[in-house]
Design a protein around this motif. Sequence first.
Motif, PDB file in Angstrom:
ATOM      1  N   PRO A   1       0.804  -1.228   0.000  1.00 29.56           N
ATOM      2  CA  PRO A   1       0.000   0.000   0.000  1.00 29.56           C
ATOM      3  C   PRO A   1       0.834   1.273   0.000  1.00 29.56           C
ATOM      4  CG  PRO A   1      -0.858  -1.579   1.593  1.00 29.56           C
ATOM      5  CD  PRO A   1       0.460  -2.114   1.122  1.00 29.56           C
ATOM      6  N   GLN A   2       1.978   1.267   0.684  1.00 27.55           N
ATOM      7  CA  GLN A   2       2.844   2.446   0.759  1.00 27.55           C
ATOM      8  C   GLN A   2       4.240   2.035   0.297  1.00 27.55           C
ATOM      9  OE1 GLN A   2       2.631   4.503   4.528  1.00 27.55           O
ATOM     10  NE2 GLN A   2       3.939   6.169   3.832  1.00 27.55           N
ATOM     11  N   LEU A   3       4.366   1.867  -1.013  1.00 27.94           N
ATOM     12  CA  LEU A   3       5.589   1.347  -1.605  1.00 27.94           C
ATOM     13  C   LEU A   3       6.792   2.238  -1.316  1.00 27.94           C
ATOM     14  CD1 LEU A   3       6.913  -0.795  -3.430  1.00 27.94           C
ATOM     15  CD2 LEU A   3       6.196   0.583  -5.410  1.00 27.94           C
ATOM     16  N   ASP A   4       6.595   3.544  -1.304  1.00 30.07           N
ATOM     17  CA  ASP A   4       7.693   4.472  -1.031  1.00 30.07           C
ATOM     18  C   ASP A   4       8.289   4.239   0.354  1.00 30.07           C
ATOM     19  OD1 ASP A   4       4.917   5.547  -0.719  1.00 30.07           O
ATOM     20  OD2 ASP A   4       5.941   7.041   0.492  1.00 30.07           O
ATOM     21  N   GLU A   5       7.430   4.032   1.361  1.00 31.28           N
ATOM     22  CA  GLU A   5       7.928   3.804   2.712  1.00 31.28           C
ATOM     23  C   GLU A   5       8.552   2.420   2.839  1.00 31.28           C
ATOM     24  OE1 GLU A   5       9.016   4.562   6.587  1.00 31.28           O
ATOM     25  OE2 GLU A   5       8.427   5.934   4.965  1.00 31.28           O
ATOM     26  N   PHE A   6       7.994   1.426   2.156  1.00 30.50           N
ATOM     27  CA  PHE A   6       8.626   0.106   2.131  1.00 30.50           C
ATOM     28  C   PHE A   6      10.057   0.209   1.612  1.00 30.50           C
ATOM     29  CE2 PHE A   6       9.885  -3.302  -0.782  1.00 30.50           C
ATOM     30  CZ  PHE A   6       9.982  -4.380   0.093  1.00 30.50           C
ATOM     31  N   CYS A   7      10.239   0.930   0.500  1.00 29.17           N
ATOM     32  CA  CYS A   7      11.574   1.068  -0.089  1.00 29.17           C
ATOM     33  C   CYS A   7      12.507   1.837   0.834  1.00 29.17           C
ATOM     34  CB  CYS A   7      11.480   1.752  -1.448  1.00 29.17           C
ATOM     35  SG  CYS A   7      10.684   0.740  -2.711  1.00 29.17           S
ATOM     36  N   ALA A   8      11.996   2.877   1.477  1.00 31.16           N
ATOM     37  CA  ALA A   8      12.820   3.648   2.405  1.00 31.16           C
ATOM     38  C   ALA A   8      13.305   2.764   3.553  1.00 31.16           C
ATOM     39  CB  ALA A   8      12.039   4.839   2.950  1.00 31.16           C
ATOM     40  N   ARG A   9      12.425   1.929   4.075  1.00 31.97           N
ATOM     41  CA  ARG A   9      12.789   1.052   5.200  1.00 31.97           C
ATOM     42  C   ARG A   9      13.818  -0.005   4.782  1.00 31.97           C
ATOM     43  NH1 ARG A   9       9.398   0.592   9.799  1.00 31.97           N
ATOM     44  NH2 ARG A   9       8.052   2.425   9.955  1.00 31.97           N
ATOM     45  N   THR A  10      13.626  -0.598   3.620  1.00 33.81           N
ATOM     46  CA  THR A  10      14.575  -1.633   3.187  1.00 33.81           C
ATOM     47  C   THR A  10      15.942  -1.028   2.873  1.00 33.81           C
ATOM     48  OG1 THR A  10      13.770  -1.460   0.899  1.00 33.81           O
ATOM     49  CG2 THR A  10      12.771  -3.153   2.307  1.00 33.81           C
ATOM     50  N   LEU A  11      15.964   0.203   2.372  1.00 27.29           N
ATOM     51  CA  LEU A  11      17.242   0.859   2.083  1.00 27.29           C
ATOM     52  C   LEU A  11      17.955   1.281   3.373  1.00 27.29           C
ATOM     53  CD1 LEU A  11      16.230   2.969  -1.039  1.00 27.29           C
ATOM     54  CD2 LEU A  11      17.901   1.100  -0.978  1.00 27.29           C
ATOM     55  N   ARG A  12      17.183   1.774   4.341  1.00 28.81           N
ATOM     56  CA  ARG A  12      17.817   2.118   5.621  1.00 28.81           C
ATOM     57  C   ARG A  12      18.436   0.889   6.271  1.00 28.81           C
ATOM     58  NH1 ARG A  12      12.819   4.889   6.932  1.00 28.81           N
ATOM     59  NH2 ARG A  12      12.949   7.096   6.346  1.00 28.81           N
ATOM     60  N   ALA A  13      17.796  -0.259   6.095  1.00 29.34           N
ATOM     61  CA  ALA A  13      18.326  -1.516   6.641  1.00 29.34           C
ATOM     62  C   ALA A  13      19.400  -2.114   5.743  1.00 29.34           C
ATOM     63  CB  ALA A  13      17.189  -2.518   6.826  1.00 29.34           C
ATOM     64  N   GLN A  14      19.687  -1.452   4.625  1.00 29.66           N
ATOM     65  CA  GLN A  14      20.716  -1.868   3.662  1.00 29.66           C
ATOM     66  C   GLN A  14      20.472  -3.271   3.109  1.00 29.66           C
ATOM     67  OE1 GLN A  14      24.422  -1.098   5.898  1.00 29.66           O
ATOM     68  NE2 GLN A  14      24.584   0.829   4.768  1.00 29.66           N
ATOM     69  N   LEU A  15      19.201  -3.595   2.895  1.00 25.75           N
ATOM     70  CA  LEU A  15      18.887  -4.907   2.336  1.00 25.75           C
ATOM     71  C   LEU A  15      19.373  -5.026   0.896  1.00 25.75           C
ATOM     72  CD1 LEU A  15      15.324  -5.752   3.705  1.00 25.75           C
ATOM     73  CD2 LEU A  15      17.572  -5.931   4.810  1.00 25.75           C
ATOM     74  N   ASP A  16      19.468  -3.890   0.198  1.00 27.94           N
ATOM     75  CA  ASP A  16      19.994  -3.939  -1.173  1.00 27.94           C
ATOM     76  C   ASP A  16      21.428  -4.438  -1.186  1.00 27.94           C
ATOM     77  OD1 ASP A  16      20.571  -1.518   0.215  1.00 27.94           O
ATOM     78  OD2 ASP A  16      21.214  -0.584  -1.666  1.00 27.94           O
ATOM     79  N   LEU A  17      22.213  -4.057  -0.189  1.00 29.16           N
ATOM     80  CA  LEU A  17      23.602  -4.520  -0.105  1.00 29.16           C
ATOM     81  C   LEU A  17      23.671  -5.986   0.307  1.00 29.16           C
ATOM     82  CD1 LEU A  17      25.254  -1.468   1.714  1.00 29.16           C
ATOM     83  CD2 LEU A  17      25.068  -1.901  -0.746  1.00 29.16           C
ATOM     84  N   LYS A  18      22.773  -6.391   1.172  1.00 32.62           N
ATOM     85  CA  LYS A  18      22.788  -7.774   1.659  1.00 32.62           C
ATOM     86  C   LYS A  18      22.309  -8.764   0.603  1.00 32.62           C
ATOM     87  CE  LYS A  18      22.135  -6.111   6.352  1.00 32.62           C
ATOM     88  NZ  LYS A  18      21.216  -5.924   7.496  1.00 32.62           N
ATOM     89  N   LEU A  19      21.597  -8.265  -0.409  1.00 35.41           N
ATOM     90  CA  LEU A  19      21.108  -9.142  -1.475  1.00 35.41           C
ATOM     91  C   LEU A  19      21.999  -9.118  -2.708  1.00 35.41           C
ATOM     92  CD1 LEU A  19      17.273  -8.492  -1.244  1.00 35.41           C
ATOM     93  CD2 LEU A  19      18.411 -10.702  -0.998  1.00 35.41           C
ATOM     94  N   ARG A  20      23.088  -8.368  -2.648  1.00 38.08           N
ATOM     95  CA  ARG A  20      23.988  -8.331  -3.796  1.00 38.08           C
ATOM     96  C   ARG A  20      24.682  -9.683  -3.957  1.00 38.08           C
ATOM     97  NH1 ARG A  20      27.083  -2.448  -3.603  1.00 38.08           N
ATOM     98  NH2 ARG A  20      25.352  -1.238  -4.462  1.00 38.08           N
ATOM     99  N   GLY A  21      24.857 -10.081  -5.198  1.00 38.86           N
ATOM    100  CA  GLY A  21      25.505 -11.368  -5.452  1.00 38.86           C
ATOM    101  C   GLY A  21      26.206 -11.384  -6.782  1.00 38.86           C
ATOM    102  N   ARG A  22      26.405 -12.583  -7.307  1.00 42.73           N
ATOM    103  CA  ARG A  22      27.165 -12.734  -8.544  1.00 42.73           C
ATOM    104  C   ARG A  22      26.456 -12.132  -9.745  1.00 42.73           C
ATOM    105  NH1 ARG A  22      28.589 -19.011  -8.418  1.00 42.73           N
ATOM    106  NH2 ARG A  22      26.531 -19.030  -7.447  1.00 42.73           N
ATOM    107  N   HIS A  23      25.124 -11.895  -9.636  1.00 43.10           N
ATOM    108  CA  HIS A  23      24.399 -11.315 -10.763  1.00 43.10           C
ATOM    109  C   HIS A  23      24.880  -9.900 -11.079  1.00 43.10           C
ATOM    110  CE1 HIS A  23      22.146  -9.836  -7.257  1.00 43.10           C
ATOM    111  NE2 HIS A  23      21.778  -8.832  -8.024  1.00 43.10           N
TER     112      HIS A  23
END
Length: 369
Positions: free
Chosen positions: A57-79
């Motif tokens: 429902p609030q995609l912007d806040e979902f993205c803000a929360r996942t970025l603050r938690a640095q989930l983008d870095l934790k999901l980085r891989g060989r791709h």
Amino acid sequence: MNAYRRIEALLKEADVRIGGDRPYDIAVHDDRFFAHVLGHGSLGAGESYMEGWWDCPQLDEFCARTLRAQLDLKLRGRHLLLPYLKARLLNLQTPARSFQVGQCHYDIGNDLYRAMLDQRMIYSCGYWRNAANLDEAQEAKLDLCCRKLGLEPGMTLLDIGCGWGGTLRFAVQRYGVEGVGVTVSKEQAKLAEEMCHGLPVEIRLQDYRDLDQRFDRILSIGMFEHVGVKNYSTFMQTVKRCLAPDGRFLLHTIGRSTSATNNEQWIERYIFPNSMLPSAKQITTAAEGHFVLEDWHAFGQHYDRTLMAWYANFNEAWSELKAHYDERFYRMWTFYLLASAGSFRARSNQLWQVLFSSRGIEGSYEVPR
């Protein structure tokens, strides 16, 4: 641990639940979502959203929360290895490739941008310091740029990446200058010529590297993100070549906190091909020896509000726009605008206005705010 449990554990770090009832919790409609995100990181998240595999429902806040938690870095891989090597080994922003972003992004339809943007069609961060709405925020931004440049009647102004001509039209009408704008988008150039008809403005469909003409003032708003690290020095050298000995240059750009050679994969693939966000170090290194740095103004939080205003306009106009764009485009564009808003809210992305002069501004110059 299976894909569901791994994604569930990661989202917990951002205080996001699968199937929760808070606005920033997600609802998963297709179990392929879990493996796709686990295997492809933020690219997988964006692609699976486009396919309708999950919602929030609030995609912007979902993205803000996942970025603050640095989930983008934790999901980085060989791709990420191939895009990294590609960006390191190749120049993805050569003159031959520079028009691709125009064709893929800016040429998709002026109707879309007319509906989404302010009345002047300014496609960059507004300045909300004293603004109550998008039109006021964009006018305030344009006036801020003009005041920083110290525009006076009779001056010549170059706009590198002029968009639909709104900035030049404002500068000419409000400050009495003459202008030249360059863009790599055919649709932008066509509409910019219409918007600036009858004014002392020339619009060119041209790569910035082909510029070789002197101007009193130069500005570039929201274009440096398409230059690429291999071309930063060339860009600065081009501006230096075209700037008067007592001139000023204003660079308005999105930036990142750390230096890199490639951009976020989903944005690169679906929104801005061959794009790359610069770091402060990369900007200053490229400018060293060419300019005097007069001011560095950061107001990234204003881009969050700008993007949310663009999304509101886009969403409201969708009932008419959907005659020319399909549902997958709607979800793609929604993810682009709201995820971008979240990135600025989380301070993962920055917004800078950097003022340079050719030899230093004489006297007691006080930078406008």
